[in-house]
Motif scaffolding. Structure first.
Motif, PDB file in Angstrom:
ATOM      1  N   UNK A   5       2.526 -18.737  -5.331  1.00 15.38           N
ATOM      2  CA  UNK A   5       2.551 -18.557  -3.882  1.00 15.38           C
ATOM      3  C   UNK A   5       1.860 -19.751  -3.247  1.00 15.38           C
ATOM      4  N   UNK A   6       2.566 -20.434  -2.372  1.00 18.43           N
ATOM      5  CA  UNK A   6       2.039 -21.631  -1.722  1.00 18.43           C
ATOM      6  C   UNK A   6       1.817 -21.325  -0.243  1.00 18.43           C
ATOM      7  N   UNK A   7       0.548 -21.381   0.174  1.00 11.13           N
ATOM      8  CA  UNK A   7       0.177 -21.170   1.569  1.00 11.13           C
ATOM      9  C   UNK A   7       0.083 -22.530   2.253  1.00 11.13           C
ATOM     10  N   UNK A   8       0.629 -22.623   3.468  1.00 11.04           N
ATOM     11  CA  UNK A   8       0.479 -23.844   4.252  1.00 11.04           C
ATOM     12  C   UNK A   8       0.565 -23.495   5.727  1.00 11.04           C
ATOM     13  N   UNK A   9       0.647 -24.479   6.578  1.00  4.62           N
ATOM     14  CA  UNK A   9       0.625 -24.252   8.023  1.00  4.62           C
ATOM     15  C   UNK A   9       1.852 -23.493   8.532  1.00  4.62           C
ATOM     16  N   UNK A  10       2.903 -23.421   7.731  1.00  2.00           N
ATOM     17  CA  UNK A  10       4.116 -22.710   8.152  1.00  2.00           C
ATOM     18  C   UNK A  10       4.170 -21.282   7.619  1.00  2.00           C
ATOM     19  N   UNK A  11       3.189 -20.884   6.844  1.00  2.00           N
ATOM     20  CA  UNK A  11       3.183 -19.541   6.248  1.00  2.00           C
ATOM     21  C   UNK A  11       3.042 -19.659   4.743  1.00  2.00           C
TER      22      UNK A  11
ATOM     23  N   UNK B 158       0.073 -18.123 -18.594  1.00  4.69           N
ATOM     24  CA  UNK B 158       0.017 -16.660 -18.747  1.00  4.69           C
ATOM     25  C   UNK B 158      -0.300 -15.938 -17.443  1.00  4.69           C
ATOM     26  N   UNK B 159      -0.626 -16.686 -16.388  1.00  2.00           N
ATOM     27  CA  UNK B 159      -0.981 -16.066 -15.103  1.00  2.00           C
ATOM     28  C   UNK B 159       0.232 -15.373 -14.494  1.00  2.00           C
ATOM     29  N   UNK B 160       0.031 -14.156 -14.072  1.00  2.00           N
ATOM     30  CA  UNK B 160       1.101 -13.389 -13.424  1.00  2.00           C
ATOM     31  C   UNK B 160       1.357 -13.915 -12.015  1.00  2.00           C
ATOM     32  N   UNK B 161       0.284 -14.335 -11.348  1.00  2.00           N
ATOM     33  CA  UNK B 161       0.382 -14.826  -9.977  1.00  2.00           C
ATOM     34  C   UNK B 161      -0.628 -15.952  -9.777  1.00  2.00           C
ATOM     35  N   UNK B 162      -0.159 -17.060  -9.221  1.00  2.00           N
ATOM     36  CA  UNK B 162      -1.037 -18.171  -8.882  1.00  2.00           C
ATOM     37  C   UNK B 162      -0.882 -18.443  -7.389  1.00  2.00           C
ATOM     38  N   UNK B 163      -2.004 -18.525  -6.703  1.00  2.00           N
ATOM     39  CA  UNK B 163      -2.019 -18.782  -5.263  1.00  2.00           C
ATOM     40  C   UNK B 163      -2.516 -20.204  -5.027  1.00  2.00           C
ATOM     41  N   UNK B 164      -1.794 -20.934  -4.180  1.00  2.00           N
ATOM     42  CA  UNK B 164      -2.187 -22.294  -3.802  1.00  2.00           C
ATOM     43  C   UNK B 164      -2.470 -22.293  -2.308  1.00  2.00           C
ATOM     44  N   UNK B 165      -3.628 -22.815  -1.934  1.00  5.44           N
ATOM     45  CA  UNK B 165      -3.942 -22.912  -0.500  1.00  5.44           C
ATOM     46  C   UNK B 165      -4.598 -24.248  -0.226  1.00  5.44           C
ATOM     47  N   UNK B 166      -4.338 -24.794   0.978  1.00  3.56           N
ATOM     48  CA  UNK B 166      -4.903 -26.106   1.294  1.00  3.56           C
ATOM     49  C   UNK B 166      -6.411 -26.017   1.466  1.00  3.56           C
ATOM     50  N   UNK B 167      -7.076 -27.096   1.135  1.00  5.46           N
ATOM     51  CA  UNK B 167      -8.520 -27.147   1.326  1.00  5.46           C
ATOM     52  C   UNK B 167      -8.817 -27.192   2.819  1.00  5.46           C
ATOM     53  N   UNK B 168      -9.835 -26.480   3.210  1.00  7.93           N
ATOM     54  CA  UNK B 168     -10.232 -26.476   4.620  1.00  7.93           C
ATOM     55  C   UNK B 168     -11.118 -27.666   4.886  1.00  7.93           C
ATOM     56  N   UNK B 169     -10.918 -28.260   6.049  1.00  8.74           N
ATOM     57  CA  UNK B 169     -11.718 -29.409   6.451  1.00  8.74           C
ATOM     58  C   UNK B 169     -12.485 -29.008   7.691  1.00  8.74           C
ATOM     59  N   UNK B 170     -13.773 -29.098   7.600  1.00  5.32           N
ATOM     60  CA  UNK B 170     -14.607 -28.730   8.752  1.00  5.32           C
ATOM     61  C   UNK B 170     -15.299 -29.945   9.315  1.00  5.32           C
ATOM     62  N   UNK B 171     -15.946 -29.755  10.405  1.00  2.54           N
ATOM     63  CA  UNK B 171     -16.634 -30.895  10.963  1.00  2.54           C
ATOM     64  C   UNK B 171     -17.551 -30.558  12.003  1.00  2.54           C
TER      65      UNK B 171
END
Length: 73
Positions: free
Chosen positions: A5-11, A60-73
């Motif tokens: 599952x790939x999370x990004x700015x579009x969903x 062997x992972x059933x589900x892998x989630x990818x999310x962008x690193x948050x950048x703060x400031x």
């Protein structure tokens, strides 16, 4: 059937693959390397339902989630 599952700015987008299919497994590993190379964080879900960060592809992972690193400031 495993899911990435790939999370990004579009969903989110979901990529399904059969771990017994060598081509599907190779595509999933390539996707893992590409996304983490771009700075995405990868995590799998534990039996308790918590997220566990991973640094290398886990076939062997059933589900892998990818999310962008948050950048703060």
């Amino acid at each position: 059937m495993a899911t990435q599952i790939v999370m990004d700015s579009t969903g989110d987008s979901r990529h399904f693959f059969d771990r017994d299919d060598h081509n599907g497994l190779a595509d999933a590993e390539q996707r893992f390397r590409k996304l983490t190379g771009k700075g995405f964080t990868a995590a799998t879900r534990t039996a308790a339902g918590d997220l566990k960060l991973i640094r290398s592809f886990d076939p062997t992972a059933e589900e892998t989630l990818f999310y962008p690193r948050l950048v703060g400031g």
